[in-house]
Design a protein around this motif. Structure first.
Motif, short mmCIF file in Angstrom:
data_model
loop_
_atom_site.label_atom_id
_atom_site.label_comp_id
_atom_site.label_asym_id
_atom_site.label_seq_id
_atom_site.Cartn_x
_atom_site.Cartn_y
_atom_site.Cartn_z
N ILE A 30 0.83 -1.20 0.00
CA ILE A 30 0.00 0.00 0.00
C ILE A 30 0.86 1.26 0.00
O ILE A 30 0.59 2.23 -0.70
CB ILE A 30 -0.95 -0.01 1.22
N SER A 31 1.93 1.24 0.78
CA SER A 31 2.80 2.41 0.88
C SER A 31 3.49 2.72 -0.44
O SER A 31 3.59 3.89 -0.84
CB SER A 31 3.85 2.19 1.98
N PHE A 32 3.95 1.70 -1.14
CA PHE A 32 4.59 1.91 -2.44
C PHE A 32 3.62 2.56 -3.42
O PHE A 32 3.95 3.53 -4.11
CB PHE A 32 5.08 0.57 -3.01
N ALA A 33 2.40 2.02 -3.49
CA ALA A 33 1.42 2.53 -4.44
C ALA A 33 0.97 3.93 -4.08
O ALA A 33 0.83 4.81 -4.94
CB ALA A 33 0.22 1.59 -4.51
N CYS A 35 2.58 6.20 -2.27
CA CYS A 35 3.69 7.12 -2.51
C CYS A 35 3.76 7.51 -3.98
O CYS A 35 3.91 8.69 -4.32
CB CYS A 35 4.99 6.47 -2.06
N MET A 36 3.63 6.53 -4.83
CA MET A 36 3.72 6.75 -6.28
C MET A 36 2.60 7.68 -6.77
O MET A 36 2.86 8.62 -7.54
CB MET A 36 3.63 5.39 -6.98
N SER A 37 1.38 7.46 -6.30
CA SER A 37 0.25 8.25 -6.80
C SER A 37 0.24 9.67 -6.26
O SER A 37 -0.05 10.63 -6.98
CB SER A 37 -1.08 7.55 -6.45
N VAL A 38 0.57 9.85 -4.98
CA VAL A 38 0.58 11.18 -4.38
C VAL A 38 1.77 12.00 -4.89
O VAL A 38 1.66 13.19 -5.15
CB VAL A 38 0.62 11.09 -2.84
N LEU A 39 2.91 11.33 -5.04
CA LEU A 39 4.12 12.01 -5.48
C LEU A 39 3.92 12.67 -6.83
O LEU A 39 4.41 13.78 -7.08
CB LEU A 39 5.27 11.00 -5.55
N ALA A 192 4.71 -2.68 -6.02
CA ALA A 192 3.42 -2.60 -5.33
C ALA A 192 2.43 -3.62 -5.89
O ALA A 192 1.65 -4.23 -5.14
CB ALA A 192 2.85 -1.19 -5.46
N LEU A 193 2.45 -3.82 -7.21
CA LEU A 193 1.52 -4.75 -7.85
C LEU A 193 1.79 -6.19 -7.42
O LEU A 193 0.86 -6.94 -7.09
CB LEU A 193 1.64 -4.62 -9.37
#
Length: 466
Positions: A30-33, A35-39, A192-193
């Motif tokens: 969850i953290s990886f995904a 981070c990627m979307s908010v960043l 993340a996937l």
């Protein structure tokens, strides 16, 4: 064979939440995904002048590379939250991650303005799918007694990703081209996937209702027009166009709200707004993100135009904010299980306001150290606030409405960021350049104090964090 598969598939046990170590791997996914979307909301800001030059497009037009992404999230967030409740959070989440990887690849290979803009819009829809159900999944991953800790990690990832965008962009641009701002998402997304597919829980409770397509369209038009009108107002669009937009917004918005009032599980979760502590928490969240964006957008102008720092140095100077949040947010996750979130949130916002007010007193003679300690205060206050606030938003909603609560949490952040961005544009257009950043920070401090007051009102409400 079935028994072997069952052993490998993480399930939600009757004991509440996922067992260790599956819980750890699920939160890592969850953290990886997240981070990627908010960043990606903020990482493009620094490179917009370069893209304007490379594509031979005016600065006002090139901003659609950023605005298209954020607009796509706003118009679809609540729809994806509803789809998560119907088809399962895991399915929506993994689909969003997969699409984000594909669109990131297209962005990194783009050779024209239109290719990049269209890819960014679809990337925004992908980010919306991820964000919409992110916090709802924490209820299926963590035991109720540990939900505050999960929210602490979640708030830390969101806050750091949002604030660290300029810093990360500066680092990438210092050694490579803008294409890598998007290419970096691919390994993050694939990680993340893979982890999400293996460790996120499968046996979620699902709603057997049908997806309300009419509400989804009305939702997209209402929030899309709201953001577009605010942007047009901030950039002094012709008044006739703004009036027409406001009329359409009023008509469609009225229809949308009236339709939601007649639904038992509405797309726009008006049913949740009947819960006092939920409404107070959403309101204080919006105010906090308005304050954050007033600071994060105006400060680079002061650092570059007044102090003469480069883009890379500007990003580095802003880094203490997310580092302070990194330290504070998990601590707040521990404290929220022992201190009423209304009290903890108020303390965090008062500290945040103090940091913003101190930043407003910077002068052209201010040293880097004087800037850094002020940013540390802001980061600490923001981190101390976000965890208890997000925990309250999610845990105060019924379990079967976790998707709606998650969507409202994300919508509060996006609306706050959008209003904050609009306010910066308005203040910059009415205040002389030498004082514009200072005024933005003072206004941001005011919003932080309002958030502190609203958070304090929650003390009269029973805490939902056990």
């Amino acid at each position: 064979m079935d028994n072997k598969l069952a052993l490998k598939t993480p399930e939600i046990e009757n004991t509440d939440g996922l067992p260790l170590p599956q819980r750890i791997w699920a939160i890592v996914a969850i953290s990886f995904a997240l981070c990627m979307s908010v960043l990606d909301i903020n990482i493009v800001n620094i490179v917009l002048p370069t893209l304007s030059h490379d594509f031979d497009v005016s600065p006002s037009i090139i901003t659609w590379i950023m605005n298209g992404y954020q607009l796509a999230i706003v118009v679809s967030l609540l729809s994806f939250s509803s789809l998560g409740e119907i088809y399962g959070y895991r399915r929506i989440y993994l689909s969003g991650i997969a699409m984000f990887c594909i669109t990131s690849l297209i962005c990194s290979l783009s050779d024209s303005f239109w290719t990049l803009t269209i890819a960014r819009i679809f990337q925004g829809f992908s980010a919306s799918a991820i964000t919409s159900v992110n916090t709802a999944q924490l209820r299926t991953i963590y035991p109720h007694s540990k939900l505050g800790q999960g929210m602490g990690i979640n708030a830390m990832v969101v806050a750091i990703s949002a604030a660290a965008g300029p810093s990360i962009a500066s680092g990438i641009l210092a050694i490579s081209s803008w294409h890598w701002l998007f290419a970096i998402n691919i390994p993050l997304g694939l990680t993340a996937l893979i982890l999400g597919y293996k460790f996120l829980p499968r046996n979620e409770k699902r709603d057997d209702r049908k997806f309300d397509k009419k509400s989804a369209i009305a939702n997209a038009i209402t929030f899309g027009l709201l953001i577009y009108t605010l942007d047009g107002f901030a950039h002094h669009e012709h008044h006739d166009y703004i009036v027409i937009q406001l009329i359409i917004l009023a008509i469609v918005g009225t229809y949308y709200v009236r339709r939601q009032l007649g639904q038992t599980t509405p797309l726009l979760p008006l049913d949740l707004l009947k819960i006092p502590i939920f409404t107070l928490s959403i309101s204080t969240s919006i105010c906090s993100f308005i304050a954050q964006m007033l600071a994060m957008i105006s400060l680079p102008f002061f650092l570059q135009n007044t102090l003469g720092h480069s883009e890379v140095m500007t990003g580095l100077l802003l880094t203490p904010w997310p580092i302070a949040t990194l330290i504070t947010a998990p601590t707040a996750g521990y404290l929220v299980e022992r201190i009423h979130p209304g009290i903890l949130g108020s303390i965090g916002m008062v500290i945040f306001a103090a940091g913003l007010f101190s930043l407003s007193m910077l002068t052209p003679e201010s040293s880097d150290i004087s800037i850094i300690w002020r940013l540390v205060v802001c980061g600490m206050g923001f981190g101390l606030f976000q965890t208890p606030n997000n925990s309250t938003i999610i845990s105060s909603a019924p379990t079967n409405r976790s998707g709606g609560a998650s969507g409202m949490l994300g919508m509060a952040r996006l609306l706050g960021q959008t209003f904050g961005t609009t306010l910066v544009a308005l203040l910059f257009s009415f205040v002389v350049q030498s004082k514009s950043t200072s005024v933005c920070l003072l206004v941001g401090g005011g919003f932080a104090l309002v958030a502190a007051v609203i958070s304090g009102l929650r003390i009269s409400q029973p805490s939902t964090i056990k």
